[in-house]
Scaffold this motif. Structure first.
Motif, PDB file in Angstrom:
ATOM      1  N   LEU A 136       0.663 -10.352   1.129  1.00  0.00           N
ATOM      2  CA  LEU A 136       0.263  -9.516   2.351  1.00  0.00           C
ATOM      3  C   LEU A 136      -0.873 -10.253   2.924  1.00  0.00           C
ATOM      4  O   LEU A 136      -1.651 -10.933   2.314  1.00  0.00           O
ATOM      5  CB  LEU A 136      -0.139  -8.095   1.948  1.00  0.00           C
ATOM      6  N   SER A 137      -1.122 -10.092   4.216  1.00  0.00           N
ATOM      7  CA  SER A 137      -2.387 -10.349   5.167  1.00  0.00           C
ATOM      8  C   SER A 137      -3.647  -9.973   4.580  1.00  0.00           C
ATOM      9  O   SER A 137      -3.632  -8.644   4.060  1.00  0.00           O
ATOM     10  CB  SER A 137      -2.328 -10.088   6.549  1.00  0.00           C
ATOM     11  N   THR A 138      -4.579 -10.797   4.390  1.00  0.00           N
ATOM     12  CA  THR A 138      -5.884 -10.209   3.850  1.00  0.00           C
ATOM     13  C   THR A 138      -6.719  -9.359   4.874  1.00  0.00           C
ATOM     14  O   THR A 138      -7.577  -8.748   4.595  1.00  0.00           O
ATOM     15  CB  THR A 138      -6.935 -11.536   3.512  1.00  0.00           C
ATOM     16  N   ALA A 139      -5.972  -9.125   6.153  1.00  0.00           N
ATOM     17  CA  ALA A 139      -6.503  -8.201   7.130  1.00  0.00           C
ATOM     18  C   ALA A 139      -6.271  -6.692   6.833  1.00  0.00           C
ATOM     19  O   ALA A 139      -7.100  -5.863   7.245  1.00  0.00           O
ATOM     20  CB  ALA A 139      -5.953  -8.454   8.391  1.00  0.00           C
ATOM     21  N   ALA A 140      -5.431  -6.388   5.922  1.00  0.00           N
ATOM     22  CA  ALA A 140      -5.221  -5.044   5.336  1.00  0.00           C
ATOM     23  C   ALA A 140      -6.557  -4.711   4.855  1.00  0.00           C
ATOM     24  O   ALA A 140      -6.821  -5.259   3.716  1.00  0.00           O
ATOM     25  CB  ALA A 140      -4.009  -5.150   4.590  1.00  0.00           C
ATOM     26  N   VAL A 141      -6.678  -3.320   5.043  1.00  0.00           N
ATOM     27  CA  VAL A 141      -7.971  -2.781   4.130  1.00  0.00           C
ATOM     28  C   VAL A 141      -7.614  -2.067   3.090  1.00  0.00           C
ATOM     29  O   VAL A 141      -8.479  -1.505   2.283  1.00  0.00           O
ATOM     30  CB  VAL A 141      -8.763  -2.097   5.346  1.00  0.00           C
ATOM     31  N   ALA A 142      -6.502  -1.251   3.220  1.00  0.00           N
ATOM     32  CA  ALA A 142      -6.063  -0.417   2.040  1.00  0.00           C
ATOM     33  C   ALA A 142      -4.539  -0.116   2.020  1.00  0.00           C
ATOM     34  O   ALA A 142      -3.684  -0.834   3.015  1.00  0.00           O
ATOM     35  CB  ALA A 142      -6.553   0.864   2.315  1.00  0.00           C
ATOM     36  N   GLY A 143      -3.867   0.482   1.261  1.00  0.00           N
ATOM     37  CA  GLY A 143      -2.694   0.944   1.205  1.00  0.00           C
ATOM     38  C   GLY A 143      -2.623   2.109   0.315  1.00  0.00           C
ATOM     39  O   GLY A 143      -3.218   2.817  -0.406  1.00  0.00           O
ATOM     40  N   VAL A 144      -1.192   2.840   0.551  1.00  0.00           N
ATOM     41  CA  VAL A 144      -0.685   3.995  -0.114  1.00  0.00           C
ATOM     42  C   VAL A 144       0.319   3.478  -1.003  1.00  0.00           C
ATOM     43  O   VAL A 144       1.306   3.139  -0.474  1.00  0.00           O
ATOM     44  CB  VAL A 144      -0.271   5.136   0.610  1.00  0.00           C
ATOM     45  N   VAL A 248       7.575  -2.388   1.937  1.00  0.00           N
ATOM     46  CA  VAL A 248       6.362  -2.443   2.468  1.00  0.00           C
ATOM     47  C   VAL A 248       6.492  -1.967   3.950  1.00  0.00           C
ATOM     48  O   VAL A 248       7.422  -2.435   4.430  1.00  0.00           O
ATOM     49  CB  VAL A 248       5.759  -3.770   2.727  1.00  0.00           C
ATOM     50  N   PHE A 249       5.653  -0.802   4.067  1.00  0.00           N
ATOM     51  CA  PHE A 249       5.710  -0.253   5.571  1.00  0.00           C
ATOM     52  C   PHE A 249       4.243  -0.522   6.148  1.00  0.00           C
ATOM     53  O   PHE A 249       3.428  -0.416   5.638  1.00  0.00           O
ATOM     54  CB  PHE A 249       6.238   1.365   5.279  1.00  0.00           C
ATOM     55  N   SER A 250       4.425  -0.526   7.408  1.00  0.00           N
ATOM     56  CA  SER A 250       3.418  -0.790   8.549  1.00  0.00           C
ATOM     57  C   SER A 250       3.677   0.504   9.581  1.00  0.00           C
ATOM     58  O   SER A 250       4.742   0.883   9.706  1.00  0.00           O
ATOM     59  CB  SER A 250       3.049  -2.061   8.926  1.00  0.00           C
ATOM     60  N   SER A 251       2.694   0.708  10.530  1.00  0.00           N
ATOM     61  CA  SER A 251       2.949   1.313  11.613  1.00  0.00           C
ATOM     62  C   SER A 251       4.016   0.727  12.552  1.00  0.00           C
ATOM     63  O   SER A 251       4.539   1.564  13.507  1.00  0.00           O
ATOM     64  CB  SER A 251       1.738   1.550  12.491  1.00  0.00           C
ATOM     65  N   GLN A 252       4.598  -0.464  12.451  1.00  0.00           N
ATOM     66  CA  GLN A 252       5.366  -1.375  13.087  1.00  0.00           C
ATOM     67  C   GLN A 252       6.589  -1.634  12.623  1.00  0.00           C
ATOM     68  O   GLN A 252       7.697  -1.693  13.603  1.00  0.00           O
ATOM     69  CB  GLN A 252       4.436  -2.894  13.847  1.00  0.00           C
ATOM     70  N   ALA A 253       6.697  -1.792  11.492  1.00  0.00           N
ATOM     71  CA  ALA A 253       8.083  -2.055  10.765  1.00  0.00           C
ATOM     72  C   ALA A 253       8.008  -1.753   9.112  1.00  0.00           C
ATOM     73  O   ALA A 253       7.005  -1.354   8.772  1.00  0.00           O
ATOM     74  CB  ALA A 253       8.316  -3.588  11.087  1.00  0.00           C
ATOM     75  N   TYR A 254       9.132  -2.284   8.738  1.00  0.00           N
ATOM     76  CA  TYR A 254       9.258  -2.348   7.498  1.00  0.00           C
ATOM     77  C   TYR A 254       9.886  -3.605   6.918  1.00  0.00           C
ATOM     78  O   TYR A 254      10.469  -4.353   7.759  1.00  0.00           O
ATOM     79  CB  TYR A 254       9.971  -1.027   6.674  1.00  0.00           C
ATOM     80  N   TRP A 255       9.566  -3.738   5.486  1.00  0.00           N
ATOM     81  CA  TRP A 255      10.270  -4.994   4.699  1.00  0.00           C
ATOM     82  C   TRP A 255      10.682  -4.617   3.302  1.00  0.00           C
ATOM     83  O   TRP A 255      10.054  -3.877   2.586  1.00  0.00           O
ATOM     84  CB  TRP A 255       9.118  -6.127   4.662  1.00  0.00           C
ATOM     85  N   ARG A 292       2.344 -10.900  11.597  1.00  0.00           N
ATOM     86  CA  ARG A 292       1.034 -10.392  11.458  1.00  0.00           C
ATOM     87  C   ARG A 292       0.648 -10.096   9.803  1.00  0.00           C
ATOM     88  O   ARG A 292      -0.250 -10.187   9.516  1.00  0.00           O
ATOM     89  CB  ARG A 292       0.846  -9.277  12.403  1.00  0.00           C
ATOM     90  N   LEU A 293       1.792  -9.249   9.237  1.00  0.00           N
ATOM     91  CA  LEU A 293       1.476  -8.554   8.027  1.00  0.00           C
ATOM     92  C   LEU A 293       1.878  -9.774   7.038  1.00  0.00           C
ATOM     93  O   LEU A 293       0.986  -9.706   5.842  1.00  0.00           O
ATOM     94  CB  LEU A 293       2.433  -7.608   7.975  1.00  0.00           C
ATOM     95  N   PHE A 294       2.785 -10.800   7.148  1.00  0.00           N
ATOM     96  CA  PHE A 294       3.072 -11.624   6.034  1.00  0.00           C
ATOM     97  C   PHE A 294       2.799 -12.916   6.738  1.00  0.00           C
ATOM     98  O   PHE A 294       3.685 -13.591   7.223  1.00  0.00           O
ATOM     99  CB  PHE A 294       4.556 -11.451   5.644  1.00  0.00           C
ATOM    100  N   PRO A 295       1.859 -13.676   6.546  1.00  0.00           N
ATOM    101  CA  PRO A 295       1.567 -14.863   7.239  1.00  0.00           C
ATOM    102  C   PRO A 295       2.435 -15.977   6.806  1.00  0.00           C
ATOM    103  O   PRO A 295       2.664 -17.025   7.579  1.00  0.00           O
ATOM    104  CB  PRO A 295       0.011 -15.288   6.918  1.00  0.00           C
ATOM    105  N   PHE A 296       2.955 -15.924   5.727  1.00  0.00           N
ATOM    106  CA  PHE A 296       3.832 -17.140   5.377  1.00  0.00           C
ATOM    107  C   PHE A 296       5.091 -17.018   6.173  1.00  0.00           C
ATOM    108  O   PHE A 296       5.873 -17.936   6.354  1.00  0.00           O
ATOM    109  CB  PHE A 296       4.232 -16.986   3.869  1.00  0.00           C
ATOM    110  N   LEU A 297       5.427 -15.917   6.908  1.00  0.00           N
ATOM    111  CA  LEU A 297       6.581 -15.740   7.691  1.00  0.00           C
ATOM    112  C   LEU A 297       6.369 -16.449   9.163  1.00  0.00           C
ATOM    113  O   LEU A 297       7.410 -16.459  10.034  1.00  0.00           O
ATOM    114  CB  LEU A 297       6.966 -14.388   7.893  1.00  0.00           C
TER     115      LEU A 297
END
Length: 376
Positions: A136-144, A248-255, A292-297
């Protein structure tokens, strides 16, 4: 003589209802105008995630989803044992990624009520997030982190259900062509005439599971069925299995990482009638979110792009129950993006109705006739 049941529709819901009815000793004929599992079912990411996808309140729909998740272990074991096939049920858990500190406070409120319903979810900080999902991107501040959520491989689940149905003696009439006539008599009995069938199919009861096409049958039932198709576009990237360890879920998509070395990303949704083509705009949004969420992609090419039609209702709730005034007809449709998750509970509820038992769950909120009452 066992009760004869005709199931109209061969997606995940239709197959599940046929499977459960046959398991309970009924004679089942399944009628599918096209190919089995060809639309929303085969296109789904297969997520079993009632907590991640229902974040507002423990309403009737959330409880339906949660009940279905709890039925999954026994249900999928029965499907796999009878079919001899794996549906690749992966108990991965899920992570909802938080990108901004301001989003943490409302999440704490969500966790309070979800944990009362058994989520066992926890808010994790950036360091814990990186340990659970190093890609995951290090820009993420937290998670559930919600450990009890899981996923299946939808195409394999469809194939396993088809095989299980056949072994139970379900007559499978796929590629039956357009449905030309449905007759149902209040006193009992129903028949379905399809273009490619030599003769109508007669049954004691009819279960309609036609997904996004269910609205086409309202003229035969005398009620409003406001189901319309929502195109869901999905793509996948080649990526080693288990490197993305959770859903993995974000406000924009899921993986969702699958065992065939594919990382599935979805879903971009739009209203396009019954079109199932993919668009650069829809897939492009998923690609940008992935980078944005997975820089390797970043700059990585997609391996596959596809779309399915999700059956949506006006209020977002499925139609499950008897059609009032037409004794032999039961509707099970309009599951939108939750058909895979809701398969076990829908099948159990429909089989209970066929046996005239009290349903395994309350169906009041999902009554098929509710829109007819609104329009009067």
């Amino acid at each position: 003589m066992p009760q004869a049941v005709a199931v109209l529709g061969g997606g995940i819901i239709g197959l599940s209802c046929a499977f459960e009815a046959a398991r309970r000793g009924m004679r089942v004929t399944l009628i599918e105008p096209g190919g089995l599992g060809g639309q929303a079912s085969g296109a789904a990411a297969g997520m079993l995630a009632p907590f991640s996808e229902n974040t507002e309140q423990p309403d009737d729909f959330f409880q339906l989803c949660l009940n279905s998740l709890r039925l999954y272990p026994e249900w999928i074991r029965a499907v796999e044992e009878l079919s001899g096939m794996s549906a690749e049920w992966v108990q991965s858990g899920s992570i909802n990624v938080v990108m901004h500190e301001a989003d943490i406070l409302p999440i704490e409120s969500r966790l309070r009520w979800q944990n009362e319903w058994g989520a066992a979810a926890q808010l994790i900080d950036a360091a814990q997030l990186q340990r659970l999902e190093p890609m995951l991107s290090t820009a993420a501040v937290a998670g559930v982190y919600t450990p009890g959520e899981s996923h299946v491989y939808a195409p394999k689940l469809v194939s396993a259900l088809e095989s299980a149905c056949r072994k139970l003696g379900v007559e499978m009439l796929e590629h039956a062509g357009d449905i030309e006539e449905v007759q149902a008599h209040p006193s009992g009995g129903a028949s379905v005439r399809a273009k490619a069938l030599d003769q109508p199919v007669h049954a004691d009861r009819l279960v309609v599971c036609a997904g996004a096409w269910t609205g086409a049958y309202e003229r035969w039932f005398g009620l409003t069925i406001p189901i319309h198709p929502i195109r869901g576009q999905i793509c996948s990237f080649e990526h080693p299995a288990n490197e993305v360890r959770h859903m993995v879920f974000s406000s924009q998509a899921y993986w969702v990482g699958k065992r065939n070395d594919r990382l599935v990303c979805g879903a971009s949704e739009d209203v396009a009638g019954f079109e199932t083509n993919v668009t650069e705009r829809g897939i492009g949004r998923l690609i940008r979110s992935s980078s944005r969420l997975f820089p390797f992609l970043e700059r990585k090419e997609t391996m596959h792009r596809w779309a399915g039609l999700r059956p949506a209702t006006r209020d977002g709730l499925p139609l499950i129950g008897r059609v009032e005034g037409i004794g032999p007809v039961i509707l099970a449709a309009g599951h939108y993006r939750n058909g895979i998750l809701l398969s076990p509970v829908t099948a159990a509820a429909v089989a209970d109705l066929l046996e005239e038992k009290t349903s395994v769950v309350s169906l009041n909120a999902f009554a098929p006739n509710r829109f007819s009452y609104i329009e009067k």
